[in-house]
Write a protein that holds these residues in place. Structure first.
Motif, mmCIF file in Angstrom:
data_model
loop_
_atom_site.group_PDB
_atom_site.id
_atom_site.type_symbol
_atom_site.label_atom_id
_atom_site.label_comp_id
_atom_site.label_asym_id
_atom_site.label_seq_id
_atom_site.Cartn_x
_atom_site.Cartn_y
_atom_site.Cartn_z
ATOM 1 N N PHE A 37 0.843 -1.185 0.000
ATOM 2 C CA PHE A 37 0.000 0.000 0.000
ATOM 3 C C PHE A 37 0.893 1.256 0.000
ATOM 4 N N GLU A 38 0.689 2.093 1.009
ATOM 5 C CA GLU A 38 1.501 3.278 1.206
ATOM 6 C C GLU A 38 1.920 3.321 2.668
ATOM 7 N N LEU A 39 2.820 4.248 2.983
ATOM 8 C CA LEU A 39 3.350 4.303 4.339
ATOM 9 C C LEU A 39 2.237 4.559 5.362
ATOM 10 N N GLN A 40 1.277 5.443 5.021
ATOM 11 C CA GLN A 40 0.198 5.743 5.969
ATOM 12 C C GLN A 40 -0.619 4.499 6.286
ATOM 13 N N PHE A 41 -0.905 3.691 5.271
ATOM 14 C CA PHE A 41 -1.664 2.463 5.483
ATOM 15 C C PHE A 41 -0.868 1.478 6.340
ATOM 16 N N ALA A 42 0.433 1.395 6.077
ATOM 17 C CA ALA A 42 1.271 0.477 6.852
ATOM 18 C C ALA A 42 1.297 0.885 8.320
ATOM 19 N N ILE A 43 1.440 2.173 8.592
ATOM 20 C CA ILE A 43 1.469 2.653 9.973
ATOM 21 C C ILE A 43 0.126 2.387 10.655
ATOM 22 N N GLY A 44 -0.979 2.653 9.951
ATOM 23 C CA GLY A 44 -2.296 2.402 10.518
ATOM 24 C C GLY A 44 -2.505 0.936 10.862
ATOM 25 N N ALA A 45 -2.066 0.045 9.971
ATOM 26 C CA ALA A 45 -2.212 -1.393 10.220
ATOM 27 C C ALA A 45 -1.352 -1.839 11.396
ATOM 28 N N ILE A 46 -0.132 -1.320 11.493
ATOM 29 C CA ILE A 46 0.754 -1.709 12.588
ATOM 30 C C ILE A 46 0.206 -1.200 13.922
ATOM 31 N N ILE A 47 -0.352 0.015 13.936
ATOM 32 C CA ILE A 47 -0.953 0.539 15.174
ATOM 33 C C ILE A 47 -2.091 -0.373 15.628
ATOM 34 N N GLY A 48 -2.938 -0.780 14.685
ATOM 35 C CA GLY A 48 -4.020 -1.693 15.028
ATOM 36 C C GLY A 48 -3.506 -3.038 15.519
#
Length: 321
Positions: free
Chosen positions: A159-170
């Protein structure tokens, strides 16, 4: 024949607006988990602490943990943990690692067998040395950490970095709350628990990626839609799949909890809790996080850039010569 719909196809629930409640709730639970983890710690199993675990079953169908504890303490081999498991006739007895190496552990097992065999059936005997338990701790921790980094790299590429960060936070949210489950319930934490955590990581990312993939698709389709409305549309359009997956998985795990037996019950309990937490976090934690991470439609992003450029130009024009 009409298909069963666990969630309406044309739903328009505003899930994202509930972030004003879900974020404080998740933050409070996470902080409480960390405090309890530091103060109480986990109930480490024989895999991580080392020692000898003996499971016995009363031949008469009834067992008194107090009598078993007194008999085990008469061996004078240090602290002994006695716990009722499963039905009233099953008891686990845990002895700490004995000085003297494998010979001392073997002697303790033989002594325990001789003492218990008269009134109890010996169901299971496990012995783990301190060196092996230390290696298991390192391997288990390393496995979880490497799995998280590998997943983050994949999501960044996918995806993109924002999506990766959001998924990791979850995902981190789900791991913390799962550890809270172990701390509060005092469920034994062993190598099976590591397997459960890694499975929960995979399930959490699967739920999140499904919603994120739809979000990315809708970002191209609805270029002027506000981000909260676009996220609500993404969640609603995938909710039927989410509910179906969570329901079927939970029913399977519930069957394991009720009928799977003691050997797999701990894993099933954790996984059943994990399914609930992962479904919650995919909807109320990971998806709303994209708002704060700056994910926008292309037209909205262009409008924001234009407004920012106009503001900068106006600020420059107001500067004194």
């Amino acid at each position: 024949m009409r298909l069963i719909r666990l969630f309406p196809d044309d739903s328009k629930f505003r899930f994202v607006r509930w972030r004003v409640l879900s974020y404080p709730f998740s933050a409070a639970i996470s902080v409480m988990t960390i405090v309890l983890f530091v103060t109480m710690g986990l109930n480490f199993g024989i895999d991580f602490t080392g020692g000898t675990l003996i499971e016995i079953q009363a031949k008469t169908g009834k067992a008194d943990p107090g009598v078993v504890r007194a008999l085990a303490q008469s061996f004078e081999v240090g602290d002994v943990e006695v716990q009722e498991i499963g039905s009233a006739g099953d008891i686990s007895v845990r002895f700490r690692t004995q000085p003297g190496g494998e010979a001392a552990q073997s002697a303790l097992v033989q002594r325990a067998r001789a003492a218990f065999e008269k009134d109890y059936n010996i169901r299971r005997v496990e012995t783990v040395g301190p060196r092996v338990s230390g290696e298991l701790v390192q391997s288990g921790t390393l496995g979880v950490v490497l799995a998280i980094f590998a997943v983050m790299a994949y999501l960044w590429f996918r995806f993109e970095l924002q999506f990766a960060i959001g998924a990791i936070i979850g995902t981190m949210h789900d791991i913390v709350l799962t550890l809270g489950f172990f701390v509060i319930t005092r469920e034994e934490f062993n190598m099976t628990s590591i397997a459960a955590i890694l499975t929960i990581v995979g399930y959490s990312l699967n739920e999140t990626v499904v919603v994120f993939d739809r979000t990315r698709e809708l970002l191209r389709k609805y270029k002027n839609l506000p981000t909260p409305e676009l996220l609500d549309l993404s969640i609603n359009s995938t909710m039927s799949r989410t509910v179906m997956t969570a329901t079927t998985t939970a029913l399977s795990l519930l069957a394991l909890v009720l009928f799977g037996g003691q050997a797999i019950q701990g894993f099933a309990n954790v996984m059943l809790f994990g399914v609930v937490i992962c479904t919650y976090s995919a909807i109320f934690v990971s998806s709303p996080m994209l708002i704060y991470l700056g994910v926008k439609t292309s037209a909205r992003a262009a409008a924001d850039d234009k407004a920012e450029a106009a503001a900068k130009a106006a600020a420059i024009s107001r500067r004194p010569a």
